[in-house]
Motif scaffolding. Structure first.
Motif, PDB file in Angstrom:
ATOM      1  N   VAL A  30      38.468   8.210  58.849  1.00 27.93           N
ATOM      2  CA  VAL A  30      38.078   9.240  57.868  1.00 27.93           C
ATOM      3  C   VAL A  30      39.144   9.335  56.787  1.00 27.93           C
ATOM      4  O   VAL A  30      38.835   9.352  55.585  1.00 27.93           O
ATOM      5  CB  VAL A  30      37.863  10.605  58.559  1.00 27.93           C
ATOM      6  CG1 VAL A  30      37.743  11.723  57.533  1.00 27.93           C
ATOM      7  CG2 VAL A  30      36.626  10.566  59.457  1.00 27.93           C
ATOM      8  N   ARG A  31      40.411   9.391  57.201  1.00 29.22           N
ATOM      9  CA  ARG A  31      41.493   9.488  56.218  1.00 29.22           C
ATOM     10  C   ARG A  31      41.536   8.260  55.319  1.00 29.22           C
ATOM     11  O   ARG A  31      41.736   8.370  54.103  1.00 29.22           O
ATOM     12  CB  ARG A  31      42.827   9.694  56.926  1.00 29.22           C
ATOM     13  CG  ARG A  31      42.969  11.095  57.470  1.00 29.22           C
ATOM     14  CD  ARG A  31      44.232  11.325  58.256  1.00 29.22           C
ATOM     15  NE  ARG A  31      45.390  10.625  57.751  1.00 29.22           N
ATOM     16  CZ  ARG A  31      46.443  10.321  58.526  1.00 29.22           C
ATOM     17  NH1 ARG A  31      46.453  10.642  59.799  1.00 29.22           N
ATOM     18  NH2 ARG A  31      47.481   9.700  58.011  1.00 29.22           N
ATOM     19  N   ALA A  32      41.373   7.088  55.888  1.00 32.63           N
ATOM     20  CA  ALA A  32      41.394   5.861  55.081  1.00 32.63           C
ATOM     21  C   ALA A  32      40.263   5.870  54.059  1.00 32.63           C
ATOM     22  O   ALA A  32      40.468   5.523  52.896  1.00 32.63           O
ATOM     23  CB  ALA A  32      41.305   4.631  55.985  1.00 32.63           C
ATOM     24  N   ALA A  33      39.078   6.295  54.473  1.00 31.32           N
ATOM     25  CA  ALA A  33      37.941   6.347  53.540  1.00 31.32           C
ATOM     26  C   ALA A  33      38.233   7.303  52.389  1.00 31.32           C
ATOM     27  O   ALA A  33      37.967   6.990  51.222  1.00 31.32           O
ATOM     28  CB  ALA A  33      36.673   6.771  54.275  1.00 31.32           C
ATOM     29  N   CYS A  34      38.786   8.469  52.708  1.00 32.24           N
ATOM     30  CA  CYS A  34      39.018   9.495  51.682  1.00 32.24           C
ATOM     31  C   CYS A  34      40.232   9.194  50.818  1.00 32.24           C
ATOM     32  O   CYS A  34      40.140   9.239  49.588  1.00 32.24           O
ATOM     33  CB  CYS A  34      39.179  10.861  52.343  1.00 32.24           C
ATOM     34  SG  CYS A  34      37.679  11.465  53.142  1.00 32.24           S
ATOM     35  N   PHE A  35      41.366   8.931  51.444  1.00 34.65           N
ATOM     36  CA  PHE A  35      42.605   8.804  50.677  1.00 34.65           C
ATOM     37  C   PHE A  35      42.820   7.400  50.125  1.00 34.65           C
ATOM     38  O   PHE A  35      43.089   7.241  48.943  1.00 34.65           O
ATOM     39  CB  PHE A  35      43.806   9.244  51.523  1.00 34.65           C
ATOM     40  CG  PHE A  35      43.810  10.719  51.820  1.00 34.65           C
ATOM     41  CD1 PHE A  35      43.993  11.645  50.814  1.00 34.65           C
ATOM     42  CD2 PHE A  35      43.586  11.179  53.103  1.00 34.65           C
ATOM     43  CE1 PHE A  35      43.975  13.005  51.075  1.00 34.65           C
ATOM     44  CE2 PHE A  35      43.575  12.539  53.381  1.00 34.65           C
ATOM     45  CZ  PHE A  35      43.762  13.455  52.367  1.00 34.65           C
ATOM     46  N   VAL A  36      42.700   6.389  50.970  1.00 31.39           N
ATOM     47  CA  VAL A  36      42.936   5.022  50.509  1.00 31.39           C
ATOM     48  C   VAL A  36      41.750   4.536  49.676  1.00 31.39           C
ATOM     49  O   VAL A  36      41.924   4.065  48.556  1.00 31.39           O
ATOM     50  CB  VAL A  36      43.213   4.077  51.703  1.00 31.39           C
ATOM     51  CG1 VAL A  36      43.414   2.645  51.227  1.00 31.39           C
ATOM     52  CG2 VAL A  36      44.433   4.551  52.499  1.00 31.39           C
ATOM     53  N   GLU A  45      51.656   4.960  52.161  1.00 32.11           N
ATOM     54  CA  GLU A  45      51.915   6.381  51.908  1.00 32.11           C
ATOM     55  C   GLU A  45      51.026   7.254  52.805  1.00 32.11           C
ATOM     56  O   GLU A  45      51.458   8.290  53.301  1.00 32.11           O
ATOM     57  CB  GLU A  45      51.643   6.699  50.436  1.00 32.11           C
ATOM     58  CG  GLU A  45      52.015   8.111  50.035  1.00 32.11           C
ATOM     59  CD  GLU A  45      51.775   8.347  48.557  1.00 32.11           C
ATOM     60  OE1 GLU A  45      51.227   9.416  48.222  1.00 32.11           O
ATOM     61  OE2 GLU A  45      52.116   7.469  47.733  1.00 32.11           O
ATOM     62  N   GLU A  46      49.805   6.832  53.023  1.00 35.05           N
ATOM     63  CA  GLU A  46      48.879   7.622  53.843  1.00 35.05           C
ATOM     64  C   GLU A  46      49.246   7.585  55.320  1.00 35.05           C
ATOM     65  O   GLU A  46      49.207   8.585  56.005  1.00 35.05           O
ATOM     66  CB  GLU A  46      47.441   7.131  53.644  1.00 35.05           C
ATOM     67  CG  GLU A  46      46.429   7.862  54.504  1.00 35.05           C
ATOM     68  CD  GLU A  46      46.447   9.371  54.309  1.00 35.05           C
ATOM     69  OE1 GLU A  46      46.102  10.064  55.282  1.00 35.05           O
ATOM     70  OE2 GLU A  46      46.804   9.871  53.231  1.00 35.05           O
ATOM     71  N   PHE A  47      49.616   6.425  55.814  1.00 34.70           N
ATOM     72  CA  PHE A  47      49.985   6.271  57.219  1.00 34.70           C
ATOM     73  C   PHE A  47      51.489   6.058  57.266  1.00 34.70           C
ATOM     74  O   PHE A  47      51.977   4.943  57.141  1.00 34.70           O
ATOM     75  CB  PHE A  47      49.178   5.129  57.853  1.00 34.70           C
ATOM     76  CG  PHE A  47      47.703   5.420  57.817  1.00 34.70           C
ATOM     77  CD1 PHE A  47      47.125   6.271  58.737  1.00 34.70           C
ATOM     78  CD2 PHE A  47      46.902   4.878  56.826  1.00 34.70           C
ATOM     79  CE1 PHE A  47      45.770   6.578  58.688  1.00 34.70           C
ATOM     80  CE2 PHE A  47      45.537   5.171  56.775  1.00 34.70           C
ATOM     81  CZ  PHE A  47      44.976   6.022  57.707  1.00 34.70           C
ATOM     82  N   ASP A  48      52.210   7.174  57.435  1.00 34.21           N
ATOM     83  CA  ASP A  48      53.640   7.204  57.173  1.00 34.21           C
ATOM     84  C   ASP A  48      54.545   7.246  58.392  1.00 34.21           C
ATOM     85  O   ASP A  48      55.716   7.527  58.288  1.00 34.21           O
ATOM     86  CB  ASP A  48      53.956   8.403  56.282  1.00 34.21           C
ATOM     87  CG  ASP A  48      53.566   9.718  56.938  1.00 34.21           C
ATOM     88  OD1 ASP A  48      53.132   9.729  58.110  1.00 34.21           O
ATOM     89  OD2 ASP A  48      53.709  10.759  56.269  1.00 34.21           O
ATOM     90  N   GLY A  49      54.046   7.017  59.561  1.00 31.92           N
ATOM     91  CA  GLY A  49      54.908   7.024  60.736  1.00 31.92           C
ATOM     92  C   GLY A  49      54.867   8.310  61.535  1.00 31.92           C
ATOM     93  O   GLY A  49      55.400   8.362  62.636  1.00 31.92           O
TER      94      GLY A  49
END
Length: 160
Positions: A30-36, A45-49
């Motif tokens: 969901v986050r990848a679809a929306c942010f990336v 930046e979205e998947f930051d550790g």
């Protein structure tokens, strides 16, 4: 899943804590679809550790993951971030349902405050749901400005 007395086209809206890797992958999708995908945020930046040390809450319409929020935990406060709702499901209060689930979880863990960082164009959304601005911070010369926002976990008690 925690069912909510709400539906879209007869499909129940529910929220769920990510307890298995499959759940986490749904939140990440969901986050990848929306942010990336939609906003062009770089993957790094979205998947930051912080993802594997955080709690993820996922919203579903029927069996379809349509929203997610990541929650990081600190001593006395929780930090919801990366709130994302798939575009075609916006306008159905799914973001608010995710934030309310976050608030209840924070309350059960003894937190007294929620803290988040918002982009200026998103501040009105957060304020509409009871959040209050703290300050506008400059992010080290970057073009991106951040607005720090807080909300009491228990609205009947003042913020610390």
């Amino acid at each position: 899943m925690a069912a909510i007395a709400q539906s879209i086209d007869g499909e129940t809206i529910a929220t769920k804590l990510a307890m298995r890797m499959e759940d986490s992958l749904q939140a990440f999708a969901v986050r990848a679809a929306c942010f990336v995908g939609e906003l062009g945020v770089p993957y790094s930046e979205e998947f930051d550790g912080h993802d594997f040390g955080a709690t993820h809450i996922i919203a579903y319409v029927g069996e379809e993951p349509v929203g997610a929020v990541r929650v990081r935990w600190f001593r006395s406060f929780a930090m919801p971030e990366r709130l994302a709702v798939i575009q075609r499901y916006r306008g159905h209060n799914i973001g608010q349902l995710l934030l309310e689930r976050c608030r209840k979880l924070a309350e059960s863990r003894g937190c007294n405050m929620l803290y988040t960082q918002s982009l200026p164009q998103d501040v009105k959304y957060w304020e509409k749901h009871g959040w209050r601005r703290l300050v506008v911070e400059d992010t080290g010369g970057s073009a991106k400005r951040i607005v720090a926002m807080v909300r009491a976990v228990d609205p009947s008690k003042p913020l610390p």
